[in-house]
Design a protein around this motif. Structure first.
Motif, PDB file in Angstrom:
ATOM      1  N   ARG A 149      46.309  45.751  43.047  1.00 20.09           N
ATOM      2  CA  ARG A 149      45.967  44.249  43.561  1.00 20.09           C
ATOM      3  C   ARG A 149      46.836  43.380  43.065  1.00 20.09           C
ATOM      4  O   ARG A 149      46.493  42.838  41.934  1.00 20.09           O
ATOM      5  CB  ARG A 149      44.501  44.244  43.567  1.00 20.09           C
ATOM      6  N   GLU A 189      38.212  33.177  41.406  1.00 16.56           N
ATOM      7  CA  GLU A 189      37.617  34.213  42.190  1.00 16.56           C
ATOM      8  C   GLU A 189      38.735  35.579  41.783  1.00 16.56           C
ATOM      9  O   GLU A 189      38.590  36.853  42.005  1.00 16.56           O
ATOM     10  CB  GLU A 189      37.936  34.326  43.501  1.00 16.56           C
ATOM     11  N   ASP A 196      37.643  39.388  40.497  1.00 17.01           N
ATOM     12  CA  ASP A 196      37.125  39.978  41.557  1.00 17.01           C
ATOM     13  C   ASP A 196      38.092  40.943  42.624  1.00 17.01           C
ATOM     14  O   ASP A 196      37.825  41.539  43.252  1.00 17.01           O
ATOM     15  CB  ASP A 196      36.023  39.387  41.915  1.00 17.01           C
ATOM     16  N   THR A 197      39.541  39.954  42.546  1.00 17.82           N
ATOM     17  CA  THR A 197      40.080  40.345  43.856  1.00 17.82           C
ATOM     18  C   THR A 197      41.676  40.756  43.296  1.00 17.82           C
ATOM     19  O   THR A 197      42.175  41.334  44.271  1.00 17.82           O
ATOM     20  CB  THR A 197      40.161  39.094  44.816  1.00 17.82           C
TER      21      THR A 197
END
Lengths: 257, 92
Positions: free
Chosen positions: A4, A27, A30-31
């Protein structure tokens, strides 16, 4: 294993921008596995602006890898800018590479600022006045470094990170007259010289998001005015380029069978 | 005709003015914006694009008005959004 990748370029930070990106950046753990910054991190390349970049993009909980852009060169403070970024834990690539371990997958990132010159059939040549030859030689040298940095990595997935564009596809929306100042086909050629999975760049504020190199490598323009969000996230799915004959061939093969 | 318009202050801005504003916005280090387009309309200049802060938009207008006080200027400059993405791109 999906990799990712979060990416943005052209954030042009100074005091007045500090804090705008941070809520979205919080964020990231988490992503995304990594955040890539595609140059023009500062407004015009001062050490104090670099400190703003360090404040905004430091200590995020994911690795941050950057290249510089033309704005970051303007005040001739490049060594100080790089030092401030590196002190904040940001890896700065200038014709170099880094390999990160993403839960067992080795993600290789090769980066360079790049430079202009234009694209096949409409490009500058190393001919004529010394200034013109210097211009083209600069792009040639940077592209050469990028190609070596991509090819020499021992990794599972290769990503190329530049500020200038390697293809004209992602410049659509910019005036065609300024394409030679926005990128060079030599960068695309360097990217195609290795089994590259994805190429990310910025610089073209009025350009468009998607393109491919002549060799079939996906190219994305992640300039902030183009993506219109704090960053974009790309999920890279296996099999990765190099593990097969390449994405295009892989798709053709499955279509035939 | 052109002369009378000029005297009336209604002469359309010319190419040189467009270039001068474009360079001013890039080369003035308080601005350093390369992404603002300068478009001539009938009797004014429109500055269009997106910047990273409201202060930058105000500074652009202030500087252009200060340097070219005789030119009617329309500003259509937005702020670039900084929200987290709601979608990802799957590359297979």
């Amino acid at each position: 294993m999906v990799i990712r990748i979060a990416a943005v370029g052209d954030v042009h930070l100074d005091q007045d921008v500090v804090g705008r990106f941070r809520p979205a950046l919080e964020e990231l753990p988490d992503t995304a596995d990594v955040l890539l910054l595609a140059g023009d991190l500062t407004r015009h390349g001062t050490e104090s602006e670099a400190r703003c970049v360090a404040t905004e993009f430091g200590g995020l909980g994911v690795p941050v890898v950057a290249v510089l852009g033309n704005h970051d060169y303007h005040c001739d403070e490049v060594p100080a800018v790089i030092r401030v970024l590196e002190d904040a834990g940001i890896v700065v690539l200038e014709g170099t590479n880094v390999v990160l371990d993403c839960t067992g997958v080795r993600l290789g990132i090769a980066g360079a600022k790049g430079f202009g010159g234009g694209f096949a059939g409409r490009c500058a040549s190393e001919f004529g006045e010394p200034e013109m030859k210097d211009f083209v030689r600069t792009t040639s040298a940077i592209s050469e470094q990028l190609g070596v940095a991509l090819r020499e990595m021992d990794c599972d997935v290769r990503v190329a990170l530049t500020h200038y564009a390697p293809v004209p596809d992602t410049l659509a929306g910019e005036p065609p007259e300024i394409y030679p100042f926005l990128g060079s086909y030599l960068l695309g050629q360097a990217i195609d010289s290795a089994p590259t999975e994805l190429a990310l760049h910025g610089h073209a504020h009025a350009g468009s998001e998607r393109g491919t190199t002549p060799g079939g490598v996906r190219v994305r323009n992640v300039a902030h005015p183009v993506i219109k969000q704090a960053y974009s996230v790309f999920h890279l799915h296996p099999p990765y380029a190099g593990a097969t004959a390449g994405k295009v061939s892989a798709v053709s093969a499955s279509g035939i069978s | 005709m052109a002369k009378r318009d000029a005297e009336a202050g209604a002469e359309p801005p010319d190419d040189y003015l467009e270039a001068a504003i474009q360079r001013l916005l890039t080369e003035n280090t308080e601005i350093a914006e390369q992404g603002i387009t300068v478009t001539r309309r009938d009797h004014s200049v429109v500055l269009c694009g997106e910047v990273e802060s409201a202060q930058r938009r105000e500074e652009i207008l202030r500087l252009v008005l200060e340097r070219f006080p005789q030119v009617p200027v329309t500003v259509d400059i937005g702020l670039i959004r900084t929200q987290a993405p709601t979608e990802v791109e799957e590359l297979r």
